[in-house]
Design a protein around this motif. Sequence first.
Motif: not given
Length: 945
Positions: A177, A215, A218-219, A245-246, A249, A252
């Motif tokens: 990432t 991912k 991980e979230r 971060r959401d 994600t 990404w």
Amino acid sequence: MPPRLRPTRIEYVVDGIKLRSQLTAAALSAIGDEAEQRRRALEILKAALFRGRMIAKERLENGAGGIETARLLSGVTDEVVTALYDFTTVHVFRARNPTEGERLAVMAVGGYGRGTLAPFSDLDLLFLRPYKQTAHAESVIEFMLYALWDLGFKVGHASRTVEECVKLSKEDFTIRTSILEARRLTGDEQLASELKKRFRDEVIKGTGAEFVTAKLKERDERQARAGASRYLVEPNIKEGKGGLRDLNTLFWIAQYLHPLDSPDQALSLDMFDRREVRAFIRAFDFLWAVRSHLHFVTGRPEERLSFDLQPEIARRMGYFDRPRKDGDNTPAVERFMRRYFLIAREVGVLTRQFCAKLEADQAKKKPQGLSRFLGARRGSRKPLDVKGFAEDGGRLTVDGPETFERDPVNLIRLFVVADRRNMDLHPDAFTLVTRSLPLITSKLRRDPEAAKAFLDVLARGKRTLATLTLMNETGVLGRFIPEFGHIVAQMQFNMYHSYTVDEHTLRAVGLIADIARGDLSVDHPLSVQTYPLIEDREALFLAMLLHDTGKGGVGGQEKAGARAARQACERLGLERERIELVAWLVEHHLVMSDFAQKRDVADPHTVTAFARIVENPERLRLLLVLTVADIRAVGPGVWNGWKGQLLRELFGSTEAIFRGGRGGDPAATFARHLHAEAGQARAALVAADPAAADWAAVMEDAYFTGFEAADHLAHAALARRAHEAGGAAAKAQIRSDRNAAEITVIAPDRRGLFADLASVIAGFGANVVGARAFTIQGAEALDVFYVQDVAGQAYGCEAPRTLERLVEALEAAGRGETHTGEPKRPRDLGRAAAFTIIPTVTVDNDASEDASVIEVSGRDRPGLLGALAHTLTDAGLSILSAHIDNYGERAVDAFYVCGEDGQKLTDPRRVAGLKAVLTEVLDQESGEAQAGRPRLSRARASVAR
């Protein structure tokens, strides 16, 4: 790229050419002295960095957006890092004819690689080499790292070859990432290009589904650590659900599935429409602004929007406490936080919509790839028996917008079907619902079919909490019940509530559903036993859903809530009698907890006053379940066994009055009932222990009705030990049923004894959650304390010796020996300092037949209970009973008192003087003058003398 995401022009903040000229001049003026060269270079770089940060801070405070600020800070850092690299490779470790092995590229990775940076974020750098480490590259990297550390950066760094980057990114998703967002800052451009090409060809290609799976997993794990709800009132702006971060994600994943030269280009993909792009930018801009303010205010990488920071961040974001034209006088901090929670909810909507786009895009290209993980299976769509509805990959969807346009009731039926079939909404259906909200008009709100469908979900649902949460996330719940919509994303600025008002409400409704299924028989046996006896369960669920809709309303929460409940129930078509029942429950939803925790339930006057309010057994049963769910849904740790015991006592006493019928005086009937119970208990004690006859003869009825038979025997034995010792005696035991240690003290009675004992307990760091005390013919006192540790567990349950030392200290205090307690420490309010607590003192001569009830409210603190008790004693008052509770940062204590003559406190001058003294005690900013108990320790003390 969208206009709001264009990089800020950095040349007006840090002139890179001028900066390099200054560094060159500094190097030339100190040739031969490497230490002086370095010192001067760092001074120049530090000044440039400081200037850039201060300009970013000033612009942010003057209304600049969060994205603009993050870009500016990243750009300033770019200039400093690249200028440092040039200085290092030209003036410190210059390779005039660099070999192939001495090539080096400096790349920004992680969040820094995206070109956004918070004021005190870590600096993530990748030093990219073609081959194994050389002495030259090692020296350059070491010099740069030490310089960056001296500049105040916290640097996350790695030095790798292209081959190592490719190999490690295949094995580690975190590394993968970070390289996904790698951005060349300076150095060898060919190396950077080679890494990007090999990364796309050898790592990304053909691994989209694998990356998405990792991912999203991980979230989920991150959100579980930070708090599973996006409606926690002290949210983590970066890691929490609905935070930055959401959104990252999603970017990404988009970048991985559609490799791009810049993260911003993701918003230009066909998978995003204009509405979604605007929502992304709006959320990013707001969250980055909040995060940047947090860093600047605290001077550190703070990501938690805690209570003590919220008012200042609100002010910096342009929210002020002043009269508003729209008549909304909600405090500025609460309006700001509501904006935050609405953004967090919007992030959740974007996540669902994004997943829908991914499924559709991936299904076209590889039906068994990403779609297998996300649940969509091509060809799995099948119609359901409800027209316009279908199942797609195990989730509920609709044929299209025409399903709702043809019959808007389908917007409510959708959730009935989802609940009955235990299905989640397909992202396509979720998006269609959010775009069809304008169809929910006053006509639909009054539609009988819509009302029936809604009540089916609310009162008879299989997954009540999950389905109502889904309705709230889509916006349907607040639109269909506008009174509920008023409290969506609303927070109360206090330390008592852990969630927003709507989240608290839905959790409370879910708890009633759990009670209805019998799932909470261990925690709430009385509620589970009582629920089947309730006749109107729809009224109970409606009252719970609407109980907080009056917050901030005219006339106070209870009155405003009752008005809102009547409006909502009338639209739903309920009969007048049921409407009034729901309104009554909403208006009185705090009554049972107030009586249980602030009044003496052993006093017949108290119980009969409560019974007169409740009027009948059905309301009593409804109020019990409502109260239990309301308290437990406030947040973790609020409910405990002590509160359960208080509610059970009040319920049982009130039920006894109702069983006695309506004839005669209820208070007299209840008093006779208690006297009969006491007589039986007194006789049982003497029969079991003849030596306790004298003890039984001198103890009052309230003692025998307040304790169990085993307690009577233990207390009589302890009294004999105290007599033999010629003074005081104490003992302790862990009471798992009350989640507390029970400590019993028998000592010669004297003025201030209870206050002294409470002070000793506080000196040991124990929290008084309950206490009872009785005088024995004016000569001795029996005091029973229930105490917990600061973690809310029974005091001494894991350290028995600590409990033994406390018992020894209480015996000494009972003999009149002075207890110094713990060393006095200055008070640290911490988060509680954010709240303005206005002390109040009231004297009520109508709440009890024999005593005046003094209720005090103020900031909770160590020593408050002891200080208040000593103050009342010094005023010549006898404490007949006391009831202690706290609501976060606020303490609310009620004392039953009488004068030396045994009469109520009626002299106006004496009342005024006592109020002034108690207010002064509440105003004290530390407990140094008086020993007491730690803050957040109160549940209730019941003292009957």
